[in-house]
Scaffold this motif. Structure first.
Motif, PDB file in Angstrom:
ATOM      1  N   THR A 215       0.844  -1.194   0.000  1.00 58.16           N
ATOM      2  CA  THR A 215       0.000   0.000   0.000  1.00 58.16           C
ATOM      3  C   THR A 215       0.878   1.242   0.000  1.00 58.16           C
ATOM      4  O   THR A 215       1.744   1.402   0.855  1.00 58.16           O
ATOM      5  CB  THR A 215      -0.925   0.035   1.230  1.00 58.16           C
ATOM      6  OG1 THR A 215      -1.724  -1.147   1.249  1.00 58.16           O
ATOM      7  CG2 THR A 215      -1.847   1.246   1.175  1.00 58.16           C
ATOM      8  N   THR A 216       0.657   2.113  -0.972  1.00 54.22           N
ATOM      9  CA  THR A 216       1.345   3.404  -1.022  1.00 54.22           C
ATOM     10  C   THR A 216       0.324   4.503  -0.800  1.00 54.22           C
ATOM     11  O   THR A 216      -0.826   4.393  -1.234  1.00 54.22           O
ATOM     12  CB  THR A 216       2.043   3.617  -2.376  1.00 54.22           C
ATOM     13  OG1 THR A 216       1.078   3.495  -3.431  1.00 54.22           O
ATOM     14  CG2 THR A 216       3.133   2.588  -2.593  1.00 54.22           C
ATOM     15  N   ALA A 217       0.739   5.548  -0.120  1.00 58.69           N
ATOM     16  CA  ALA A 217      -0.206   6.605   0.245  1.00 58.69           C
ATOM     17  C   ALA A 217       0.460   7.971   0.211  1.00 58.69           C
ATOM     18  O   ALA A 217       1.672   8.096   0.404  1.00 58.69           O
ATOM     19  CB  ALA A 217      -0.782   6.341   1.639  1.00 58.69           C
ATOM     20  N   VAL A 218      -0.359   8.978  -0.033  1.00 61.90           N
ATOM     21  CA  VAL A 218       0.064  10.371   0.090  1.00 61.90           C
ATOM     22  C   VAL A 218      -0.962  11.083   0.953  1.00 61.90           C
ATOM     23  O   VAL A 218      -2.140  10.705   0.984  1.00 61.90           O
ATOM     24  CB  VAL A 218       0.167  11.076  -1.284  1.00 61.90           C
ATOM     25  CG1 VAL A 218       1.294  10.479  -2.107  1.00 61.90           C
ATOM     26  CG2 VAL A 218      -1.159  11.013  -2.046  1.00 61.90           C
ATOM     27  N   ALA A 219      -0.529  12.103   1.672  1.00 65.66           N
ATOM     28  CA  ALA A 219      -1.434  12.898   2.510  1.00 65.66           C
ATOM     29  C   ALA A 219      -1.500  14.309   1.975  1.00 65.66           C
ATOM     30  O   ALA A 219      -0.510  14.836   1.455  1.00 65.66           O
ATOM     31  CB  ALA A 219      -0.964  12.895   3.961  1.00 65.66           C
ATOM     32  N   LEU A 220      -2.665  14.933   2.105  1.00 72.09           N
ATOM     33  CA  LEU A 220      -2.876  16.283   1.610  1.00 72.09           C
ATOM     34  C   LEU A 220      -3.436  17.159   2.716  1.00 72.09           C
ATOM     35  O   LEU A 220      -4.352  16.751   3.441  1.00 72.09           O
ATOM     36  CB  LEU A 220      -3.835  16.299   0.421  1.00 72.09           C
ATOM     37  CG  LEU A 220      -3.373  15.594  -0.856  1.00 72.09           C
ATOM     38  CD1 LEU A 220      -3.726  14.117  -0.807  1.00 72.09           C
ATOM     39  CD2 LEU A 220      -4.022  16.236  -2.084  1.00 72.09           C
ATOM     40  N   ASP A 221      -2.897  18.360   2.829  1.00 72.27           N
ATOM     41  CA  ASP A 221      -3.396  19.365   3.766  1.00 72.27           C
ATOM     42  C   ASP A 221      -4.063  20.431   2.915  1.00 72.27           C
ATOM     43  O   ASP A 221      -3.392  21.190   2.216  1.00 72.27           O
ATOM     44  CB  ASP A 221      -2.230  19.935   4.571  1.00 72.27           C
ATOM     45  CG  ASP A 221      -2.701  20.743   5.773  1.00 72.27           C
ATOM     46  OD1 ASP A 221      -3.926  20.823   5.989  1.00 72.27           O
ATOM     47  OD2 ASP A 221      -1.845  21.300   6.481  1.00 72.27           O
ATOM     48  N   THR A 222      -5.392  20.508   2.940  1.00 70.00           N
ATOM     49  CA  THR A 222      -6.138  21.354   2.017  1.00 70.00           C
ATOM     50  C   THR A 222      -7.106  22.267   2.754  1.00 70.00           C
ATOM     51  O   THR A 222      -7.293  22.158   3.972  1.00 70.00           O
ATOM     52  CB  THR A 222      -6.943  20.492   1.023  1.00 70.00           C
ATOM     53  OG1 THR A 222      -8.111  19.963   1.682  1.00 70.00           O
ATOM     54  CG2 THR A 222      -6.105  19.338   0.489  1.00 70.00           C
ATOM     55  N   VAL A 223      -7.740  23.150   1.998  1.00 72.78           N
ATOM     56  CA  VAL A 223      -8.760  24.014   2.578  1.00 72.78           C
ATOM     57  C   VAL A 223      -9.988  23.215   2.998  1.00 72.78           C
ATOM     58  O   VAL A 223     -10.839  23.710   3.747  1.00 72.78           O
ATOM     59  CB  VAL A 223      -9.181  25.126   1.589  1.00 72.78           C
ATOM     60  CG1 VAL A 223      -8.025  26.051   1.285  1.00 72.78           C
ATOM     61  CG2 VAL A 223      -9.740  24.533   0.298  1.00 72.78           C
TER      62      VAL A 223
ATOM     63  N   GLY B 180      -9.681  20.305   4.568  1.00 70.64           N
ATOM     64  CA  GLY B 180      -9.235  19.398   5.608  1.00 70.64           C
ATOM     65  C   GLY B 180      -8.095  18.495   5.155  1.00 70.64           C
ATOM     66  O   GLY B 180      -7.689  18.508   3.994  1.00 70.64           O
ATOM     67  N   ARG B 181      -7.603  17.703   6.090  1.00 75.06           N
ATOM     68  CA  ARG B 181      -6.525  16.760   5.792  1.00 75.06           C
ATOM     69  C   ARG B 181      -7.106  15.393   5.447  1.00 75.06           C
ATOM     70  O   ARG B 181      -8.041  14.928   6.087  1.00 75.06           O
ATOM     71  CB  ARG B 181      -5.597  16.619   6.997  1.00 75.06           C
ATOM     72  CG  ARG B 181      -4.741  17.844   7.248  1.00 75.06           C
ATOM     73  CD  ARG B 181      -3.804  17.618   8.414  1.00 75.06           C
ATOM     74  NE  ARG B 181      -2.823  18.704   8.519  1.00 75.06           N
ATOM     75  CZ  ARG B 181      -1.819  18.725   9.384  1.00 75.06           C
ATOM     76  NH1 ARG B 181      -1.663  17.717  10.235  1.00 75.06           N
ATOM     77  NH2 ARG B 181      -0.978  19.738   9.407  1.00 75.06           N
ATOM     78  N   PHE B 182      -6.519  14.772   4.456  1.00 75.61           N
ATOM     79  CA  PHE B 182      -6.946  13.429   4.097  1.00 75.61           C
ATOM     80  C   PHE B 182      -5.812  12.717   3.374  1.00 75.61           C
ATOM     81  O   PHE B 182      -4.805  13.327   2.996  1.00 75.61           O
ATOM     82  CB  PHE B 182      -8.212  13.455   3.238  1.00 75.61           C
ATOM     83  CG  PHE B 182      -8.124  14.301   1.997  1.00 75.61           C
ATOM     84  CD1 PHE B 182      -7.572  13.807   0.823  1.00 75.61           C
ATOM     85  CD2 PHE B 182      -8.609  15.604   1.992  1.00 75.61           C
ATOM     86  CE1 PHE B 182      -7.494  14.589  -0.322  1.00 75.61           C
ATOM     87  CE2 PHE B 182      -8.538  16.389   0.852  1.00 75.61           C
ATOM     88  CZ  PHE B 182      -7.985  15.875  -0.308  1.00 75.61           C
ATOM     89  N   ALA B 183      -5.975  11.419   3.206  1.00 74.67           N
ATOM     90  CA  ALA B 183      -4.963  10.609   2.533  1.00 74.67           C
ATOM     91  C   ALA B 183      -5.592   9.860   1.371  1.00 74.67           C
ATOM     92  O   ALA B 183      -6.765   9.480   1.413  1.00 74.67           O
ATOM     93  CB  ALA B 183      -4.336   9.620   3.516  1.00 74.67           C
ATOM     94  N   ILE B 184      -4.789   9.650   0.344  1.00 75.39           N
ATOM     95  CA  ILE B 184      -5.174   8.824  -0.797  1.00 75.39           C
ATOM     96  C   ILE B 184      -4.169   7.689  -0.884  1.00 75.39           C
ATOM     97  O   ILE B 184      -2.957   7.917  -0.878  1.00 75.39           O
ATOM     98  CB  ILE B 184      -5.184   9.641  -2.102  1.00 75.39           C
ATOM     99  CG1 ILE B 184      -6.259  10.724  -2.036  1.00 75.39           C
ATOM    100  CG2 ILE B 184      -5.431   8.726  -3.304  1.00 75.39           C
ATOM    101  CD1 ILE B 184      -6.263  11.664  -3.218  1.00 75.39           C
ATOM    102  N   SER B 185      -4.668   6.483  -0.938  1.00 75.41           N
ATOM    103  CA  SER B 185      -3.772   5.329  -0.949  1.00 75.41           C
ATOM    104  C   SER B 185      -4.195   4.328  -2.015  1.00 75.41           C
ATOM    105  O   SER B 185      -5.346   4.314  -2.470  1.00 75.41           O
ATOM    106  CB  SER B 185      -3.740   4.657   0.425  1.00 75.41           C
ATOM    107  OG  SER B 185      -5.039   4.294   0.846  1.00 75.41           O
ATOM    108  N   MET B 186      -3.234   3.477  -2.390  1.00 75.71           N
ATOM    109  CA  MET B 186      -3.481   2.431  -3.384  1.00 75.71           C
ATOM    110  C   MET B 186      -2.980   1.099  -2.831  1.00 75.71           C
ATOM    111  O   MET B 186      -1.769   0.885  -2.743  1.00 75.71           O
ATOM    112  CB  MET B 186      -2.767   2.746  -4.699  1.00 75.71           C
ATOM    113  CG  MET B 186      -3.189   4.035  -5.350  1.00 75.71           C
ATOM    114  SD  MET B 186      -2.494   4.241  -7.033  1.00 75.71           S
ATOM    115  CE  MET B 186      -0.737   4.091  -6.704  1.00 75.71           C
ATOM    116  N   PRO B 187      -3.880   0.204  -2.421  1.00 79.12           N
ATOM    117  CA  PRO B 187      -3.473  -1.143  -2.011  1.00 79.12           C
ATOM    118  C   PRO B 187      -3.365  -2.028  -3.256  1.00 79.12           C
ATOM    119  O   PRO B 187      -4.347  -2.259  -3.957  1.00 79.12           O
ATOM    120  CB  PRO B 187      -4.621  -1.584  -1.102  1.00 79.12           C
ATOM    121  CG  PRO B 187      -5.814  -0.803  -1.582  1.00 79.12           C
ATOM    122  CD  PRO B 187      -5.316   0.455  -2.203  1.00 79.12           C
ATOM    123  N   ILE B 188      -2.162  -2.524  -3.516  1.00 82.06           N
ATOM    124  CA  ILE B 188      -1.884  -3.232  -4.755  1.00 82.06           C
ATOM    125  C   ILE B 188      -1.205  -4.566  -4.432  1.00 82.06           C
ATOM    126  O   ILE B 188      -0.292  -4.594  -3.594  1.00 82.06           O
ATOM    127  CB  ILE B 188      -0.955  -2.401  -5.663  1.00 82.06           C
ATOM    128  CG1 ILE B 188      -1.581  -1.029  -5.947  1.00 82.06           C
ATOM    129  CG2 ILE B 188      -0.650  -3.124  -6.967  1.00 82.06           C
ATOM    130  CD1 ILE B 188      -0.625  -0.062  -6.625  1.00 82.06           C
TER     131      ILE B 188
END
Length: 257
Positions: free
Chosen positions: A208-216, A218-226
């Motif tokens: 699983t690879t993931a990135v996190a984003l700090d945005t207007v 809110g904060r969230f993560a997008i990940s790809m389980p492969i």
């Protein structure tokens, strides 16, 4: 009348689109300025005549989008903050097309999650239609943030001392005054590369690879389980597409615009 003033007057006569673009540019500028700015500073930063900036600022102030407190105190107003707060409810309207686009590009499952204290909540997923599917469950995970790639990506958005304070609410970490060495190394690597990974740590045989984003929004993560065998075969491609998705979302809703 100087050349810049003539150009400004001509553009305004051309219609409202130019004015809207200029107003957005000013709002973005003020969003990056913590202490407020003067009319002169704004005019210089956006390369517009002071008189043009004054008219736009006046209109925005009437609508509550900005507020003015003295000569150097022009800043974002409560009206804009209310719009941002209301947008939190509809965050997935913005994010989901990016999740779908990423899933289509890599032909893999893409997961959207957010932090809730020390826990990670999976809010949405786009499941790829292929022979070996990965379908993470929705809702709060039993594993704490530091036990998942998405959670560690989110933790890496903060400084170590803030992570320590957050971990203090976890029974497993209450007695620790410093970050565990392994976690400290992981967070340092994530901050340098922007990517968090695990290889079978959460699901056996799955990377699983993931990135996190700090945005207007809110904060969230997008990940790809492969499946690991597929990930190892096309590692660079997967990472490039994940970072491309992150860059696109940050451009659209990132705190720095």
């Amino acid at each position: 009348m100087d050349e810049r003033t003539q150009a400004g007057a001509g553009d305004e006569r051309g219609g409202g689109i130019q004015v809207i673009a200029r107003a957005a540019k000013i709002l973005n500028l003020l969003g990056r300025s913590a202490g407020g700015m003067s009319l002169g500073e704004i005019a210089q930063a956006v390369d517009l005549p002071r008189s043009t900036v004054q008219r736009i600022v006046g209109a925005l102030e009437e609508q509550g989008m900005i507020r003015s407190e003295g000569a150097g105190g022009i800043s974002l107003g409560a009206g804009l903050l209310r719009l941002v707060a209301n947008a939190h409810v509809d965050r997935m309207t913005v994010v989901r097309p990016w999740l779908q686009k990423l899933s289509e590009a890599v032909q893999e499952t893409v997961v959207f999650s957010r932090p809730a204290g020390i826990q990670l909540i999976v809010e949405d997923r786009v499941v790829a239609d292929r022979e070996l599917q990965v379908m993470p469950r929705l809702g709060q995970l039993d594993t704490p943030l530091y036990g998942t790639s998405a959670g560690r990506a989110l933790l890496a958005l903060d400084k170590d001392e803030d992570v320590i304070a957050l971990l203090a609410v976890s029974n497993a970490a209450k007695h620790k005054a410093v970050l565990p060495q392994t976690l400290a190394i992981q967070l340092d690597s994530i901050r340098k590369t922007g990517i968090s990974s695990d290889h079978g740590e959460h699901i056996e045989g799955i990377t699983t690879t993931a990135v996190a984003l700090d945005t207007v929004l809110g904060r969230f993560a997008i990940s790809m389980p492969i499946p690991t065998f597929r990930f190892e075969r096309s590692r660079d491609f997967y990472l490039e597409e994940l970072l491309h998705c992150k860059a696109g979302l940050l451009k659209e809703i990132g705190i720095d615009g």
